[in-house]
Design a protein around this motif. Structure first.
Motif, mmCIF file in Angstrom:
data_model
loop_
_atom_site.group_PDB
_atom_site.id
_atom_site.type_symbol
_atom_site.label_atom_id
_atom_site.label_comp_id
_atom_site.label_asym_id
_atom_site.label_seq_id
_atom_site.Cartn_x
_atom_site.Cartn_y
_atom_site.Cartn_z
ATOM 1 N N LEU A 449 0.836 -1.189 0.000
ATOM 2 C CA LEU A 449 0.000 0.000 0.000
ATOM 3 C C LEU A 449 0.873 1.242 0.000
ATOM 4 N N ASP A 450 0.771 2.042 -1.048
ATOM 5 C CA ASP A 450 1.564 3.254 -1.164
ATOM 6 C C ASP A 450 0.621 4.441 -1.293
ATOM 7 N N ILE A 451 0.316 5.052 -0.158
ATOM 8 C CA ILE A 451 -0.634 6.165 -0.137
ATOM 9 C C ILE A 451 -0.119 7.338 -0.958
ATOM 10 N N GLU A 452 1.169 7.620 -0.896
ATOM 11 C CA GLU A 452 1.688 8.783 -1.608
ATOM 12 C C GLU A 452 1.593 8.590 -3.116
ATOM 13 N N GLN A 453 1.836 7.378 -3.586
ATOM 14 C CA GLN A 453 1.679 7.134 -5.018
ATOM 15 C C GLN A 453 0.230 7.346 -5.427
ATOM 16 N N ARG A 454 -0.695 6.863 -4.610
ATOM 17 C CA ARG A 454 -2.106 7.070 -4.918
ATOM 18 C C ARG A 454 -2.447 8.553 -4.894
ATOM 19 N N ASN A 455 -1.866 9.271 -3.950
ATOM 20 C CA ASN A 455 -2.107 10.705 -3.859
ATOM 21 C C ASN A 455 -1.659 11.411 -5.137
ATOM 22 N N SER A 456 -0.490 11.023 -5.643
ATOM 23 C CA SER A 456 0.008 11.623 -6.877
ATOM 24 C C SER A 456 -0.946 11.352 -8.025
ATOM 25 N N GLU A 457 -1.440 10.130 -8.086
ATOM 26 C CA GLU A 457 -2.316 9.759 -9.196
ATOM 27 C C GLU A 457 -3.660 10.475 -9.103
ATOM 28 N N VAL A 458 -4.155 10.662 -7.897
ATOM 29 C CA VAL A 458 -5.391 11.410 -7.727
ATOM 30 C C VAL A 458 -5.199 12.841 -8.203
ATOM 31 N N HIS A 459 -4.054 13.438 -7.865
ATOM 32 C CA HIS A 459 -3.811 14.828 -8.260
ATOM 33 C C HIS A 459 -3.729 14.971 -9.773
ATOM 34 N N LEU A 460 -3.223 13.983 -10.441
ATOM 35 C CA LEU A 460 -3.114 14.070 -11.885
ATOM 36 C C LEU A 460 -4.295 13.422 -12.592
ATOM 37 N N LEU A 461 -5.274 12.956 -11.797
ATOM 38 C CA LEU A 461 -6.497 12.393 -12.362
ATOM 39 C C LEU A 461 -6.198 11.349 -13.427
ATOM 40 N N GLN A 462 -5.407 10.375 -13.061
ATOM 41 C CA GLN A 462 -5.106 9.299 -13.998
ATOM 42 C C GLN A 462 -6.291 8.348 -14.055
ATOM 43 N N GLN A 747 7.705 -3.796 -4.453
ATOM 44 C CA GLN A 747 6.332 -3.685 -3.984
ATOM 45 C C GLN A 747 5.955 -4.907 -3.152
ATOM 46 N N PRO A 748 6.651 -5.136 -2.062
ATOM 47 C CA PRO A 748 6.450 -6.370 -1.301
ATOM 48 C C PRO A 748 5.114 -6.383 -0.579
ATOM 49 N N PRO A 749 4.430 -7.527 -0.545
ATOM 50 C CA PRO A 749 3.162 -7.593 0.185
ATOM 51 C C PRO A 749 3.382 -7.366 1.670
ATOM 52 N N GLY A 750 2.373 -6.830 2.307
ATOM 53 C CA GLY A 750 2.457 -6.597 3.734
ATOM 54 C C GLY A 750 3.187 -5.337 4.124
ATOM 55 N N VAL A 751 3.462 -4.447 3.163
ATOM 56 C CA VAL A 751 4.190 -3.208 3.438
ATOM 57 C C VAL A 751 3.278 -2.025 3.113
ATOM 58 N N ALA A 752 3.248 -1.046 4.010
ATOM 59 C CA ALA A 752 2.479 0.171 3.783
ATOM 60 C C ALA A 752 3.415 1.369 3.794
ATOM 61 N N ILE A 753 3.259 2.254 2.803
ATOM 62 C CA ILE A 753 3.998 3.518 2.764
ATOM 63 C C ILE A 753 2.970 4.633 2.896
ATOM 64 N N LEU A 754 3.082 5.404 3.956
ATOM 65 C CA LEU A 754 2.118 6.448 4.251
ATOM 66 C C LEU A 754 2.478 7.735 3.512
ATOM 67 N N GLY A 755 1.484 8.561 3.271
ATOM 68 C CA GLY A 755 1.729 9.841 2.632
ATOM 69 C C GLY A 755 2.457 10.793 3.556
ATOM 70 N N HIS A 756 3.223 11.725 2.973
ATOM 71 C CA HIS A 756 4.006 12.629 3.813
ATOM 72 C C HIS A 756 3.108 13.567 4.611
ATOM 73 N N SER A 757 1.935 13.868 4.100
ATOM 74 C CA SER A 757 1.070 14.819 4.795
ATOM 75 C C SER A 757 0.221 14.159 5.861
ATOM 76 N N SER A 758 0.224 12.841 5.920
ATOM 77 C CA SER A 758 -0.640 12.161 6.889
ATOM 78 C C SER A 758 0.018 10.899 7.418
ATOM 79 N N GLY A 759 1.343 10.914 7.516
ATOM 80 C CA GLY A 759 2.048 9.734 7.984
ATOM 81 C C GLY A 759 3.005 10.067 9.110
ATOM 82 N N PHE A 760 4.296 9.866 8.857
ATOM 83 C CA PHE A 760 5.325 10.121 9.866
ATOM 84 C C PHE A 760 6.001 11.476 9.682
ATOM 85 N N PHE A 761 5.906 12.075 8.483
ATOM 86 C CA PHE A 761 6.655 13.296 8.174
ATOM 87 C C PHE A 761 5.701 14.325 7.577
ATOM 88 N N ALA A 762 5.181 15.205 8.409
ATOM 89 C CA ALA A 762 4.188 16.173 7.937
ATOM 90 C C ALA A 762 4.822 17.314 7.154
#
Length: 881
Positions: A449-462, A747-762
């Motif tokens: 799960l890569d929240i930041e990648q999803r965030n980028s894609e949402v911003h560019l409306l892919q 992209q290993p299963p069982g790994v989550a990458i949080l977004g910078h604005s809502s994870g560990f580094f605001a």
């Protein structure tokens, strides 16, 4: 599809006449483009107006509706709409938009009819090249790692009209949102979930009722056949059946002013239309009533603070506990099951505040270029046989454009595809254990799960699928990024609409021992094969075990059979000190350790110290912090390589880079820098195998300042090897760069990458970003963040005096986000008191003392430690930020 003889003849003539223009593919003969009545064969031009022609209708019937898509050739990716749900004329004028310039496109046209007749039929044209003076496109963002994300430095929320058409509300609708609630019980919240069922009740209704008992909300089931079993009608205060024949439905619809005035029919004619449209053989049409449940059942809903819609093919867990923290905050709460990777209001579970606004869906319109009006603000379709999905498509626009505060969470509802996925394709098990709905699994089967990648894609409306594309290009129908291995599933992410802006948040599955808990299970396409065995049921029917065989089979259990275990990531916190007392252990370091102890409640809090040299120079903060430390563990310099690739490792940060990986491999748990402050419990993250956060700035990169890993993770073994091979002495290349690239590759299963604005580094270590954090207010929602990282090496000049920063009346930063975050990590009044008691702050005299300590270290140790943790040039390599 069968056609009448006249149609077959017309098509045969067309094929013969244009045989040289089309391939033998039967789909391609049904859609073509014309320029001045001449068939176009190879290319069209930007801003050219062409005629899209189409001759294939469902059963030859043009009375239903049609729509058209522009797709990329040959990938079939959605690029735009030709038309939305409109009468099936077979001819649509289309102006070729400039954004298609240079692309190879195909036009897909579809025909549809109500569910009782037939499904949609879609056909595609031959491919065309769009020619014109093409302007180079901004590269499409497909990942958020390294330099590919440099153009996305600002990852804030999307505006409602961002990269979209300019939408507006039509008519004289009052756009003001009233937040008044009615019927608050004992100062709390009460929810009624409503179902309207057309035709005989299905066999799975008993499972719905038994799981709905004591799940939290009340359930109101209105059904048009008087066939509810007597034992379901009684014996529960939370599930209520109401026989509502179609004559009563007609009465209720007639009493909705907007409907009665729009149709302007005598009641008998109106009632006859209701009987035709909402007949037993058209059950899906009942979905269109959902948006006006608030008006249809206003009397029954009086006294509830919230109402919502749902379906009968649901098995419930403790849905009330999922909704409870959201009800005070949001006007609309929705839980899609991920079957459609788009942002919409779920037909399975959507909840509204019980106020006048949500009883008035039909009194207004959503209008704009390209929008489908549904015969005048979609009122016409209430008395048509077609199901036009008001509850999912129209409703989100209605809510968003009226300023509603909306929360759409993809993690709450279990679907069949998720069930299979979480069971790693073993025999899936589902337990209803004392009312809780739990899927047992281990972290190895969780998605990457890569929240930041999803965030980028949402911003560019892919867009990667239709995503209700007949509604145009608005953000609310942007495709939600999904894992390509997850059957278009988007769970693990949630979306918030606030003040007409769209936010993306991590939404980890709710962890329980050895599994995840869900609010409900949506049977969806599995309902036809669903079976429930009640013969083994005892006095209490709370405990069930469901499994997947040739369908879904559930049976009652006399006792809970759920096997409990533990989370993969142990709740052990690690800090590493590699300075040999050459750096001032200041108040933020104290807060880092104390907040970790108070917020995370770890089994152990360990501080690993290079050569056993603890902070001893002006060490009051360190001595205070040790009250929260389980053990101070020394490690020798020889544990970390002295040099790699011909370059010595002397910088304290570089020594820590390697040591933290070794520690996490041996112990597992949570590694934190001494300037990372804990804001809330990490328990919701510990059922993953690893959790990382992205650091903001020019490059959004997963980084090593705060990491969580299971013990003996093979990923750490691989990471350490790659770090050693990549080491050059340049800042960060062997750590964050390598980690980020590895995650992108594996992209290993069982790994989550949080977004910078809502994870560990605001924020980021950039001074401008940190100053923004200090000066701005309300830009960061700290309740969505797990940590506040201070980047001490770059920002200590701003944070050295907490009184000047956050307490003194003249401070320009007192009301900023940074001070708000500090107060969430710890009661800052304790820090102010400690400073007033004489705990030291950095000053020039202390700087000189630590400069002297660096000189002493050079004399005492062959492998000197570089001064402080500031970023410096190492062995001729320019420091890279």
């Amino acid at each position: 599809m069968e056609r009448n003889p006249q149609q077959r003849g017309a098509i045969a003539f067309f094929i013969c006449f244009h045989s040289s223009l089309f391939s033998a593919d039967s789909d391609e003969v049904h859609v073509w483009l014309e320029r001045n009545s001449e068939v176009i064969t190879e290319s069209i031009f930007v801003e050219e107006r062409v005629m899209v022609r189409w001759d294939h209708f469902v059963n030859g019937d043009k009375a239903w509706y049609s729509w058209g898509f522009v797709r990329e050739s040959p990938t079939k990716h959605f690029l735009g709409s030709v038309t939305g749900n409109t009468p099936a004329t077979g001819r649509f004028e289309w102006s070729v938009p400039p954004r298609l310039c240079g692309k190879h496109v195909q036009i897909e046209m579809c025909s549809g009819s109500p569910p009782r007749r037939t499904k949609h039929a879609c056909h595609t044209s031959a491919p065309f090249v769009v020619e014109g003076n093409c302007v180079a496109e901004v590269p499409v963002q497909t990942t958020s790692t390294t330099t590919e994300a440099a153009a996305l430095r600002e990852m804030g929320p999307l505006g409602l009209g961002a990269r979209s058409r300019s939408w507006k509300i039509g008519g004289d609708v009052d756009q003001k949102l009233s937040l008044q609630t009615t019927g608050v019980r004992n100062g709390g919240y009460s929810v009624a979930l409503v179902v309207v069922w057309l035709g005989p009740l299905p066999t799975y209704v008993k499972a719905f009722v038994e799981s709905a008992r004591n799940s939290g909300p009340s359930f109101l089931i209105f059904h048009t056949h008087d066939d509810a079993p007597s034992h379901l009608k009684t014996g529960t205060s939370s599930v209520h059946f109401h026989y509502m024949p179609l004559t009563e439905l007609a009465d209720r619809l007639w009493n909705v002013d907007a409907l009665r005035k729009h149709f302007n029919l005598p009641f008998d004619a109106f009632a006859q239309k209701v009987r035709e449209c909402y007949a037993d053989d058209n059950p899906a049409k009942g979905n269109d009533l959902k948006v006006i449940y608030g008006a249809l059942f206003q009397k029954e809903l009086n006294g509830f603070t919230h109402w919502g819609w749902t379906d009968l093919d649901m098995i419930w867990g403790q849905v009330g506990s999922f909704l409870e923290p959201l009800l005070p905050i949001y006007d609309v709460i929705s839980a899609p099951d991920g079957q459609r990777p788009a942002l919409y209001l779920s037909g399975q579970l959507t909840v509204f505040r019980n106020n006048e606004l949500w009883r008035r869906f039909v009194t207004g319109c959503v209008t704009g270029p390209g929008y489908v009006n549904y015969g005048g603000c979609y009122l016409e379709s209430f008395l048509s046989e077609a199901n036009v999905f008001f509850d999912e498509k129209v409703a989100i626009w209605y809510a968003a454009l009226r300023g509603a505060h909306i929360f759409v969470d993809f993690s709450l509802v279990l679907s069949d595809a998720r069930w299979q996925r979480l069971s790693a394709h073993r025999k899936p098990s589902l337990y209803r254990d004392d009312g809780h709905l739990v899927v047992p699994h281990d972290s190895s089967v969780l998605p990457f799960l890569d929240i930041e990648q999803r965030n980028s894609e949402v911003h560019l409306l892919q867009n990667v699928s239709n995503c209700f594309s007949e509604f145009g290009e608005g953000w609310s129908f942007v495709c939600i990024p999904f894992d390509t291995h997850a059957m278009n599933d988007a769970f693990g992410a949630s979306y918030e609409v606030n003040q007409k802006r769209l936010f993306l948040w991590p939404s980890p599955l709710r962890p329980v021992d050895r599994g995840s808990e869900f609010a409900a299970f949506h049977l969806h396409r599995s309902k036809a094969s669903f079976k429930m065995h009640w013969e083994n049921c005892g006095p209490s029917e709370n405990n069930w075990h469901c499994y997947k065989n040739n369908g879904i089979v559930c049976a009652c259990e006399l006792a809970s059979t759920f096997s409990k275990g533990f989370n993969p990531i142990p709740n052990i916190v690690h800090f590493v000190l590699t300075d040999r007392d050459t750096r001032f252990f200041d108040w933020p370091c104290y807060v880092a350790i104390r907040s970790a102890w108070e917020k995370l409640r770890p089994e152990k809090l360990l501080v690993h110290v290079l050569d056993g040299i603890e902070p001893n120079t002006s060490a009051a903060w360190w001595q205070a912090a040790k009250r929260f430390v389980s053990d101070v563990l020394p490690f020798p310099r020889s544990e970390v390589p002295l040099s790699l690739n011909g370059v010595k490792i002397t910088h304290p940060a570089f020594i820590a880079d390697f040591r933290r990986i070794q520690i996490l491999y041996s112990w597992g748990g949570i590694y934190m820098d001494t300037d990372a402050l804990s804001l809330q419990s990490f328990d919701a993250l510990r059922h993953w195998k690893a959790v990382l956060g992205r650091q903001g700035g020019d490059e959004l990169r997963a980084t090593v300042g705060l990491m969580m890993f299971e013990k003996h993770s093979v990923l750490l073994d691989t990471l350490l090897d790659r770090m050693k091979r990549a080491y050059t002495g340049a800042w960060g290349l062997h750590a964050g760069h390598v980690l980020d690239d590895m995650m992108k590759e594996l992209q290993p299963p069982g790994v989550a990458i949080l977004g910078h604005s809502s994870g560990f580094f605001a924020s980021s270590w950039l001074a401008a970003d940190f100053m923004e954090l200090m000066e701005e207010s309300g830009r960061v929602d700290w309740s969505r963040c797990w940590s506040l990282h201070l980047y001490n090496s770059q920002t200590k000049k701003y944070t050295k005096d907490p009184l000047e920063l956050c307490q003194n009346a003249g401070s320009p930063y007192k009301a900023g986000d940074l001070c708000a975050g500090l107060n969430m990590a710890i009661d800052m009044s304790d820090i102010y008191s400690m400073v007033n008691q004489g705990y030291p702050l950095m000053n020039r005299r202390l700087e000189e003392v630590f400069e002297q300590r660096v000189a002493e270290q050079t004399q005492l140790f062959h492998d000197a430690v570089s001064p402080s943790l500031d970023i410096v040039s190492v062995k001729g390599f320019k420091a890279e930020l």
